[in-house]
Design a protein around this motif. Sequence first.
Motif, PDB file in Angstrom:
ATOM      1  N   ALA A  83      12.498  69.414 -36.678  1.00 45.11           N
ATOM      2  CA  ALA A  83      11.894  69.091 -37.966  1.00 45.11           C
ATOM      3  C   ALA A  83      12.886  68.281 -38.790  1.00 45.11           C
ATOM      4  CB  ALA A  83      11.503  70.364 -38.712  1.00 45.11           C
ATOM      5  N   VAL A  84      12.364  67.392 -39.628  1.00 46.20           N
ATOM      6  CA  VAL A  84      13.235  66.552 -40.446  1.00 46.20           C
ATOM      7  C   VAL A  84      12.545  66.231 -41.765  1.00 46.20           C
ATOM      8  CG1 VAL A  84      12.336  64.415 -39.395  1.00 46.20           C
ATOM      9  CG2 VAL A  84      14.595  64.410 -40.498  1.00 46.20           C
ATOM     10  N   THR A  85      13.333  66.138 -42.817  1.00 53.18           N
ATOM     11  CA  THR A  85      12.786  65.724 -44.106  1.00 53.18           C
ATOM     12  C   THR A  85      12.383  64.260 -44.030  1.00 53.18           C
ATOM     13  OG1 THR A  85      14.179  67.286 -45.331  1.00 53.18           O
ATOM     14  CG2 THR A  85      13.245  65.450 -46.564  1.00 53.18           C
ATOM     15  N   LEU A  95      16.244  57.793 -43.947  1.00 53.95           N
ATOM     16  CA  LEU A  95      16.140  57.053 -42.686  1.00 53.95           C
ATOM     17  C   LEU A  95      17.166  57.531 -41.665  1.00 53.95           C
ATOM     18  CD1 LEU A  95      15.443  53.425 -43.932  1.00 53.95           C
ATOM     19  CD2 LEU A  95      13.974  54.790 -42.425  1.00 53.95           C
ATOM     20  N   VAL A  96      18.348  57.901 -42.134  1.00 61.43           N
ATOM     21  CA  VAL A  96      19.368  58.393 -41.216  1.00 61.43           C
ATOM     22  C   VAL A  96      18.894  59.684 -40.550  1.00 61.43           C
ATOM     23  CG1 VAL A  96      21.740  59.244 -40.986  1.00 61.43           C
ATOM     24  CG2 VAL A  96      21.245  57.335 -42.519  1.00 61.43           C
ATOM     25  N   GLY A  97      18.374  60.597 -41.348  1.00 62.04           N
ATOM     26  CA  GLY A  97      17.898  61.862 -40.808  1.00 62.04           C
ATOM     27  C   GLY A  97      16.708  61.698 -39.888  1.00 62.04           C
ATOM     28  N   VAL A  98      15.745  60.869 -40.297  1.00 63.84           N
ATOM     29  CA  VAL A  98      14.555  60.649 -39.480  1.00 63.84           C
ATOM     30  C   VAL A  98      14.919  60.002 -38.148  1.00 63.84           C
ATOM     31  CG1 VAL A  98      12.414  59.313 -39.314  1.00 63.84           C
ATOM     32  CG2 VAL A  98      12.944  60.554 -41.418  1.00 63.84           C
ATOM     33  N   SER A  99      15.824  59.037 -38.184  1.00 62.13           N
ATOM     34  CA  SER A  99      16.236  58.366 -36.951  1.00 62.13           C
ATOM     35  C   SER A  99      16.921  59.341 -35.996  1.00 62.13           C
ATOM     36  CB  SER A  99      17.185  57.204 -37.271  1.00 62.13           C
ATOM     37  OG  SER A  99      16.532  56.217 -38.054  1.00 62.13           O
ATOM     38  N   ALA A 100      17.774  60.184 -36.542  1.00 63.32           N
ATOM     39  CA  ALA A 100      18.471  61.166 -35.705  1.00 63.32           C
ATOM     40  C   ALA A 100      17.478  62.157 -35.099  1.00 63.32           C
ATOM     41  CB  ALA A 100      19.519  61.900 -36.531  1.00 63.32           C
ATOM     42  N   ALA A 101      16.544  62.628 -35.917  1.00 68.08           N
ATOM     43  CA  ALA A 101      15.555  63.602 -35.432  1.00 68.08           C
ATOM     44  C   ALA A 101      14.697  63.006 -34.328  1.00 68.08           C
ATOM     45  CB  ALA A 101      14.673  64.065 -36.592  1.00 68.08           C
ATOM     46  N   LYS A 102      14.283  61.759 -34.505  1.00 66.23           N
ATOM     47  CA  LYS A 102      13.468  61.110 -33.484  1.00 66.23           C
ATOM     48  C   LYS A 102      14.247  60.958 -32.182  1.00 66.23           C
ATOM     49  CE  LYS A 102      11.054  57.499 -35.056  1.00 66.23           C
ATOM     50  NZ  LYS A 102      10.739  56.301 -35.890  1.00 66.23           N
ATOM     51  N   ALA A 103      15.518  60.619 -32.296  1.00 63.62           N
ATOM     52  CA  ALA A 103      16.341  60.440 -31.095  1.00 63.62           C
ATOM     53  C   ALA A 103      16.497  61.753 -30.337  1.00 63.62           C
ATOM     54  CB  ALA A 103      17.718  59.882 -31.486  1.00 63.62           C
ATOM     55  N   TYR A 104      16.805  62.828 -31.059  1.00 65.94           N
ATOM     56  CA  TYR A 104      16.975  64.126 -30.407  1.00 65.94           C
ATOM     57  C   TYR A 104      15.660  64.626 -29.825  1.00 65.94           C
ATOM     58  CZ  TYR A 104      21.837  65.128 -31.657  1.00 65.94           C
ATOM     59  OH  TYR A 104      23.203  65.116 -31.733  1.00 65.94           O
ATOM     60  N   ALA A 105      14.570  64.489 -30.597  1.00 67.16           N
ATOM     61  CA  ALA A 105      13.274  64.965 -30.125  1.00 67.16           C
ATOM     62  C   ALA A 105      12.836  64.207 -28.872  1.00 67.16           C
ATOM     63  CB  ALA A 105      12.225  64.822 -31.231  1.00 67.16           C
ATOM     64  N   TYR A 106      13.029  62.918 -28.869  1.00 70.36           N
ATOM     65  CA  TYR A 106      12.626  62.102 -27.719  1.00 70.36           C
ATOM     66  C   TYR A 106      13.460  62.438 -26.490  1.00 70.36           C
ATOM     67  CZ  TYR A 106      11.203  58.006 -25.038  1.00 70.36           C
ATOM     68  OH  TYR A 106      10.707  57.176 -24.063  1.00 70.36           O
ATOM     69  N   ALA A 107      14.779  62.535 -26.703  1.00 71.27           N
ATOM     70  CA  ALA A 107      15.676  62.807 -25.578  1.00 71.27           C
ATOM     71  C   ALA A 107      15.454  64.195 -24.988  1.00 71.27           C
ATOM     72  CB  ALA A 107      17.131  62.664 -26.023  1.00 71.27           C
ATOM     73  N   LEU A 108      15.118  65.144 -25.850  1.00 76.07           N
ATOM     74  CA  LEU A 108      14.930  66.524 -25.396  1.00 76.07           C
ATOM     75  C   LEU A 108      13.506  66.809 -24.918  1.00 76.07           C
ATOM     76  CD1 LEU A 108      16.869  68.270 -28.281  1.00 76.07           C
ATOM     77  CD2 LEU A 108      17.533  68.350 -25.873  1.00 76.07           C
ATOM     78  N   GLY A 109      12.586  65.903 -25.242  1.00 74.04           N
ATOM     79  CA  GLY A 109      11.188  66.143 -24.897  1.00 74.04           C
ATOM     80  C   GLY A 109      10.567  67.221 -25.754  1.00 74.04           C
ATOM     81  N   LYS A 110      10.918  67.227 -27.050  1.00 71.83           N
ATOM     82  CA  LYS A 110      10.422  68.248 -27.975  1.00 71.83           C
ATOM     83  C   LYS A 110       9.534  67.612 -29.040  1.00 71.83           C
ATOM     84  CE  LYS A 110      13.137  71.224 -25.919  1.00 71.83           C
ATOM     85  NZ  LYS A 110      12.601  72.294 -25.055  1.00 71.83           N
ATOM     86  N   TRP A 333       5.891  59.055 -32.974  1.00 74.30           N
ATOM     87  CA  TRP A 333       7.227  58.476 -32.809  1.00 74.30           C
ATOM     88  C   TRP A 333       7.498  57.342 -33.791  1.00 74.30           C
ATOM     89  CZ3 TRP A 333       9.975  61.807 -30.623  1.00 74.30           C
ATOM     90  CH2 TRP A 333       9.497  62.585 -29.557  1.00 74.30           C
ATOM     91  N   ASP A 334       6.453  56.816 -34.429  1.00 78.85           N
ATOM     92  CA  ASP A 334       6.671  55.784 -35.442  1.00 78.85           C
ATOM     93  C   ASP A 334       6.854  56.400 -36.837  1.00 78.85           C
ATOM     94  OD1 ASP A 334       4.118  56.616 -35.993  1.00 78.85           O
ATOM     95  OD2 ASP A 334       3.185  54.627 -35.840  1.00 78.85           O
ATOM     96  N   LEU A 335       7.113  57.703 -36.893  1.00 75.16           N
ATOM     97  CA  LEU A 335       7.394  58.370 -38.163  1.00 75.16           C
ATOM     98  C   LEU A 335       8.479  57.606 -38.920  1.00 75.16           C
ATOM     99  CD1 LEU A 335       7.233  60.942 -40.051  1.00 75.16           C
ATOM    100  CD2 LEU A 335       9.141  61.833 -38.695  1.00 75.16           C
ATOM    101  N   SER A 336       8.262  57.386 -40.200  1.00 74.20           N
ATOM    102  CA  SER A 336       9.261  56.708 -41.019  1.00 74.20           C
ATOM    103  C   SER A 336       9.535  57.528 -42.270  1.00 74.20           C
ATOM    104  CB  SER A 336       8.777  55.311 -41.401  1.00 74.20           C
ATOM    105  OG  SER A 336       9.803  54.593 -42.063  1.00 74.20           O
TER     106      SER A 336
END
Length: 370
Positions: A83-85, A95-110, A333-336
């Motif tokens: 989850a991310v604000t 944007l920093v937080g959202v980008s990090a969350a998307k990267a971790y979620a995508y890489a982990l398959g979560k 995945w296009d969450l901004s």
Amino acid sequence: MADSRDEPLVLGIETSCDETGVGIVRGTTLLADAVASSVDEHARFGGVVPEVASRAHLEAMIPTIQRALKDAGVSARDLDGIAVTAGPGLAGALLVGVSAAKAYAYALGKPLYGVNHLASHICVDQLEHGPLPEPTMALLVSGGHSSLLLSSDITSDVRPLGATIDDAAGEAFDKIARVLNLGFPGGPVIDRYAKEGDPTAITFPRGLTGPRDPAYDFSFSGLKTSVARWIEAKRAAGEEVPVRDVSASFQEAVVDVLTRKAVRACKDEGVDHLMIGGGVAANSRLRALAAERCEAAGIRLRVPRPKLCTDNGAMVAALGAEMVARNRVPSDWDLSADSSLPVTDPHVPGHSNDHDHDHVHEVSKENLYS
């Protein structure tokens, strides 16, 4: 009794302002709350500088996530969601937080959940006092927001009853602290000085408390101006400014209005409890006066411990865990980032169907994270 391991394990990332917060919860149990603050970097400017905050988040993100996982004693692979604000807040910081969350979620398959900062401030109380009553009346007070909110479901239904029309309470604290030369942030230092002052020494105005004023809206701009002019007049006359009495009298004016309107909202809406959150909820006088007035009105008061009131990743993880538990649709995945995300949107649901999400997750978790 259900095994606690069956409850969703969620990591939350908060970067709406100057705190890089990463929290991990299992259901309503807090496992880790790691925070990296850049407040010292902003202090010399007398306020938060967005570009400085964004760069600080970039530097702190990975170490803070690693620290949270270590503190929680879990592996990233064990997570059930990220989850991310997504807003509201400073655009670059978000944007920093959202980008990090998307990267971790995508890489982990979560699954990924972009959540609302204000709704998260309400949901964090579950980590302290258990599941939220439904509906929940919440008074949120911070540097950027002063709001009265009514929620029948923290994951999908948050209704604003009132909000600040100018300066938020925390913003007013910062500005008066600056006028008194007390430094930044202003809330904690004014609270400290106020404890040694007389809250009745100076009568400062209570904004929007007249019979024809909006019942639940707030205004602290006039109060801020009145206090600043009082201080300037003392200095112009060559007199010493009684910092402790000014702090106590100013603080009393703020918390008097906040608690008065919150209790009125509870009575008007027939809600027998009040939750207070946000950074200013750490203020000792606000807590004391709210407790006094709630007890007199027969209202149960819920206020998280001070560390959970300020911005943190635990509150984001708490709301994310609710999203998972209630089977809310994950974000796309296009969450901004949305710096003005309305509180009526507790989270940003995706439009893809479950098959699309599962497909991306299955592909990603084969080799993108080690």
